[in-house]
Scaffold this motif. Structure first.
Motif, PDB file in Angstrom:
ATOM      1  N   ARG A 103       4.773  -4.891  -5.104  1.00 57.47           N
ATOM      2  CA  ARG A 103       6.183  -5.031  -4.749  1.00 57.47           C
ATOM      3  C   ARG A 103       7.026  -3.955  -5.417  1.00 57.47           C
ATOM      4  O   ARG A 103       7.978  -3.432  -4.826  1.00 57.47           O
ATOM      5  N   ALA A 106       6.424  -0.786  -3.391  1.00 54.12           N
ATOM      6  CA  ALA A 106       7.138  -0.840  -2.120  1.00 54.12           C
ATOM      7  C   ALA A 106       8.631  -0.605  -2.337  1.00 54.12           C
ATOM      8  O   ALA A 106       9.299   0.072  -1.531  1.00 54.12           O
ATOM      9  N   HIS A 107       9.164  -1.159  -3.427  1.00 53.70           N
ATOM     10  CA  HIS A 107      10.574  -0.950  -3.758  1.00 53.70           C
ATOM     11  C   HIS A 107      10.835   0.519  -4.061  1.00 53.70           C
ATOM     12  O   HIS A 107      11.826   1.104  -3.590  1.00 53.70           O
ATOM     13  N   ALA A 109       9.076   3.039  -2.986  1.00 53.54           N
ATOM     14  CA  ALA A 109       8.926   3.777  -1.732  1.00 53.54           C
ATOM     15  C   ALA A 109      10.206   3.716  -0.911  1.00 53.54           C
ATOM     16  O   ALA A 109      10.633   4.709  -0.306  1.00 53.54           O
ATOM     17  N   SER A 110      10.852   2.554  -0.890  1.00 50.08           N
ATOM     18  CA  SER A 110      12.117   2.422  -0.166  1.00 50.08           C
ATOM     19  C   SER A 110      13.186   3.338  -0.765  1.00 50.08           C
ATOM     20  O   SER A 110      13.955   3.971  -0.032  1.00 50.08           O
ATOM     21  N   ALA A 111      13.218   3.405  -2.099  1.00 47.82           N
ATOM     22  CA  ALA A 111      14.180   4.288  -2.753  1.00 47.82           C
ATOM     23  C   ALA A 111      13.890   5.751  -2.428  1.00 47.82           C
ATOM     24  O   ALA A 111      14.809   6.541  -2.190  1.00 47.82           O
ATOM     25  N   LEU A 113      12.397   6.912   0.279  1.00 44.74           N
ATOM     26  CA  LEU A 113      12.729   7.168   1.680  1.00 44.74           C
ATOM     27  C   LEU A 113      14.236   7.255   1.880  1.00 44.74           C
ATOM     28  O   LEU A 113      14.709   7.990   2.758  1.00 44.74           O
ATOM     29  N   ALA A 114      14.997   6.522   1.078  1.00 43.62           N
ATOM     30  CA  ALA A 114      16.449   6.635   1.170  1.00 43.62           C
ATOM     31  C   ALA A 114      16.916   8.031   0.739  1.00 43.62           C
ATOM     32  O   ALA A 114      17.880   8.575   1.298  1.00 43.62           O
ATOM     33  N   PRO A 117      14.135  10.788   3.822  1.00 45.89           N
ATOM     34  CA  PRO A 117      13.450   9.988   4.836  1.00 45.89           C
ATOM     35  C   PRO A 117      12.353  10.718   5.589  1.00 45.89           C
ATOM     36  O   PRO A 117      11.478  10.068   6.168  1.00 45.89           O
ATOM     37  N   PRO A 169       4.162   3.516   7.156  1.00 46.20           N
ATOM     38  CA  PRO A 169       4.416   2.714   5.949  1.00 46.20           C
ATOM     39  C   PRO A 169       3.379   2.999   4.874  1.00 46.20           C
ATOM     40  O   PRO A 169       2.216   3.292   5.175  1.00 46.20           O
ATOM     41  N   SER A 171       2.370   0.728   2.487  1.00 45.37           N
ATOM     42  CA  SER A 171       1.543  -0.487   2.431  1.00 45.37           C
ATOM     43  C   SER A 171       0.602  -0.500   1.230  1.00 45.37           C
ATOM     44  O   SER A 171      -0.622  -0.557   1.377  1.00 45.37           O
TER      45      SER A 171
END
Length: 230
Positions: A103, A106-107, A109-111, A113-114, A117, A169, A171
Motif C-alpha cells: 500500500r 502504491a501510494h 506510485a500515485s505521487a 504519477l501526479a 504522468p 499499473p 501493481s
C-alpha cells in the motif's frame, strides 16, 4: 524454487523493445527506523536502526546518480530519516497510508504519477547498500516498452525492483515469495548478468557480508567498518 543464473556468453531473456531510458521515477519504501531490519538485530544490536538508515542513504545516493533517473521518491513516516534523505535530493512522501509495504508503494506510485504522468515508474528496495548506478541503469534499460517487469533478489525468491511503463499499473506484490507473485501477475522477469548490486538486498548479517564483497556505499561502509572492527 531455484535461482536462475545467467553466465557470460549465455542468452538472456528474449529481446524486446525497451522502455524509455530517461525520466524514470523511482519509489522506495522505508519503515520507521525503530521497526526496520529486525532480522539484523543479532548482528547489529543497538546499531540496527543506524544500519537501516545507512542502507537507504546509499540506495538513494546511487539511484539519484543513475543515468535516466529523473526523481526518487521515498515513502516514509520517519521524519528524521525523511529529512536526511530529502537533503540528498529525494522527494519524501510523508503521508504514508498504512496497511503495509505494498500500500505504501502504491501510494508512492500515485505521487510519482501526479508529478510525471508520462514517465516510466519503478519500485526499488531501499536496502541495496552496494547499489551501482551503471547496473541499475542496465536493469531499467531492459524493461520492455509496454508492460511490467521485475528483477528477482539474490536468493531468487523475492524482488528488488518492479517497473511499469506509462499507462500500465505498477501493481506491487512485494514480500516473501514476491518473485512468484509478480511473475503470476504478468510481469516479465528480467534475467540479466552482472547486475548483482541491484539484486543484493540486505536482511541479515550474512547478506551484509555479501554486499560488502560487492562494495558498500559510503554511509554503510563507515558503519560496517565500526561493527566489524576489533
Amino acid at each position: 524454487m531455484t535461482q536462475d543464473t545467467v553466465r557470460p556468453g549465455e542468452p538472456t531473456a528474449p529481446a524486446a523493445p525497451t522502455a524509455p531510458t530517461t525520466d524514470w521515477s523511482l519509489v522506495l519504501p522505508l519503515k520507521p527506523l525503530a521497526l526496520a531490519k529486525s532480522r539484523l538485530a543479532p548482528y547489529a544490536g543497538p546499531h540496527r536502526a543506524d544500519l537501516a538508515l545507512s542502507f537507504a542513504l546509499d540506495t538513494v545516493t546511487a539511484a539519484l546518480a543513475t543515468p535516466g533517473v529523473a526523481r526518487v521518491l521515498v515513502v516514509t513516516r520517519d521524519t528524521a530519516a525523511g529529512a536526511r534523505l530529502a537533503a540528498l535530493g529525494a522527494l519524501v512522501v510523508a503521508d504514508e497510508p498504512g496497511g503495509g509495504l505494498n500500500r505504501a508503494l502504491a501510494h508512492g506510485a500515485s505521487a510519482a504519477l501526479a508529478l510525471a504522468p508520462r514517465a516510466p515508474l519503478a519500485a526499488l528496495s531501499a536496502d541495496l547498500p552496494a547499489l551501482r548506478p551503471a547496473e541499475l541503469a542496465r536493469v531499467l534499460g531492459a524493461v520492455p516498452s509496454d508492460g511490467r517487469a521485475f528483477l528477482p533478489d539474490s536468493p531468487g525468491l523475492g524482488t528488488t525492483l518492479l517497473a511499469s511503463t506509462p499507462g500500465r499499473p505498477l501493481s506491487p506484490a512485494f514480500g516473501d515469495g514476491s518473485r512468484a507473485r509478480h511473475a503470476a501477475g504478468g510481469a516479465l522477469e528480467l534475467r540479466l548478468a552482472d547486475v548483482e548490486s541491484v539484486r543484493r538486498d540486505v536482511d541479515t548479517g550474512t547478506d551484509l557480508g555479501e554486499a560488502a564483497t560487492l562494495g558498500l556505499g559510503p554511509y554503510t561502509s563507515a558503519l560496517f567498518a565500526r561493527l566489524s572492527g576489533p
